[in-house]
Scaffold this motif. Structure first.
Motif, mmCIF file in Angstrom:
data_model
loop_
_atom_site.group_PDB
_atom_site.id
_atom_site.type_symbol
_atom_site.label_atom_id
_atom_site.label_comp_id
_atom_site.label_asym_id
_atom_site.label_seq_id
_atom_site.Cartn_x
_atom_site.Cartn_y
_atom_site.Cartn_z
ATOM 1 N N GLY A 9 0.816 -1.204 0.000
ATOM 2 C CA GLY A 9 0.000 0.000 0.000
ATOM 3 C C GLY A 9 0.849 1.253 0.000
ATOM 4 O O GLY A 9 2.081 1.199 0.109
ATOM 5 N N GLY A 10 0.181 2.392 -0.125
ATOM 6 C CA GLY A 10 0.900 3.665 -0.116
ATOM 7 C C GLY A 10 0.045 4.790 -0.633
ATOM 8 O O GLY A 10 -1.166 4.635 -0.828
ATOM 9 N N LEU A 11 0.696 5.908 -0.861
ATOM 10 C CA LEU A 11 0.053 7.102 -1.403
ATOM 11 C C LEU A 11 0.326 7.164 -2.908
ATOM 12 O O LEU A 11 1.492 7.061 -3.325
ATOM 13 N N GLN A 39 -11.928 -1.397 3.287
ATOM 14 C CA GLN A 39 -12.812 -0.650 4.185
ATOM 15 C C GLN A 39 -12.363 0.792 4.233
ATOM 16 O O GLN A 39 -11.242 1.083 4.666
ATOM 17 N N ALA A 40 -13.237 1.658 3.787
ATOM 18 C CA ALA A 40 -12.985 3.090 3.845
ATOM 19 C C ALA A 40 -13.536 3.641 5.160
ATOM 20 O O ALA A 40 -14.434 3.041 5.761
ATOM 21 N N PRO A 41 -13.030 4.774 5.622
ATOM 22 C CA PRO A 41 -13.515 5.357 6.878
ATOM 23 C C PRO A 41 -15.019 5.565 6.848
ATOM 24 O O PRO A 41 -15.565 6.116 5.895
ATOM 25 N N GLY A 42 -15.687 5.091 7.889
ATOM 26 C CA GLY A 42 -17.123 5.279 7.994
ATOM 27 C C GLY A 42 -17.959 4.354 7.139
ATOM 28 O O GLY A 42 -19.184 4.492 7.088
ATOM 29 N N TYR A 93 -6.951 -2.043 2.813
ATOM 30 C CA TYR A 93 -7.177 -3.244 2.024
ATOM 31 C C TYR A 93 -6.708 -4.473 2.805
ATOM 32 O O TYR A 93 -5.588 -4.492 3.336
ATOM 33 N N TYR A 94 -7.580 -5.473 2.836
ATOM 34 C CA TYR A 94 -7.317 -6.701 3.570
ATOM 35 C C TYR A 94 -7.380 -7.900 2.620
ATOM 36 O O TYR A 94 -8.199 -7.910 1.694
ATOM 37 N N GLY A 114 -4.057 -5.653 7.144
ATOM 38 C CA GLY A 114 -4.456 -4.592 6.234
ATOM 39 C C GLY A 114 -3.282 -3.743 5.775
ATOM 40 O O GLY A 114 -2.269 -3.621 6.469
ATOM 41 N N THR A 115 -3.432 -3.164 4.598
ATOM 42 C CA THR A 115 -2.454 -2.215 4.075
ATOM 43 C C THR A 115 -3.209 -1.015 3.521
ATOM 44 O O THR A 115 -4.199 -1.169 2.805
#
Length: 121
Positions: A9-11, A39-42, A93-94, A114-115
């Motif tokens: 993962g990363g930006l 899973q996104a926030p919320g 991401y899992y 997760g990453t």
């Protein structure tokens, strides 16, 4: 018992690409169907893609044509190649080791930590 470790993962800027990896240990990797969730926030965790032990794949509609799931049973690893990334792909991401039901992927109890993938300019 299966242990799963995600990485990669990363930006990344919109339109960019990332490839996630999930390494498995502790059991016979090749017998499991494997999946990537995010899973996104919320938001609730959602299934992004899965691959059967024989290599058949399926994708959530929003990632079709952009993401590719693959597996290397010799390396006990499943990959998620993500192209044409958009900000809506930002999430944790899992990977998961599970099995196939009659038509759908059935998540198993084995999850990685997760990453994080962040798509932003």
């Amino acid at each position: 018992q299966v242990q799963l470790v995600e990485s990669g993962g990363g930006l990344v800027q919109p339109g960019g690409s990332l490839t996630l990896s999930c390494s498995a240990s502790g059991s016979i990797f090749s017998v499991y169907a494997m999946a990537w969730y995010r899973q996104a926030p919320g938001k609730q965790r959602e299934l992004v893609a899965h691959i059967t032990h024989r290599g058949s794949t399926n994708y959530e509609d929003s990632v079709k044509g952009r993401f590719i799931i693959s597996r290397d049973n010799a390396k006990n690893t499943v990959y998620l190649q993500m192209n044409s990334l958009i900000p809506e792909d930002t999430a944790l991401y899992y990977c998961n080791a599970g099995q196939m039901g009659i038509t759908d992927y059935v998540a198993g109890p084995y999850w990685g930590q997760g990453t994080q993938v962040t798509v932003s300019s």
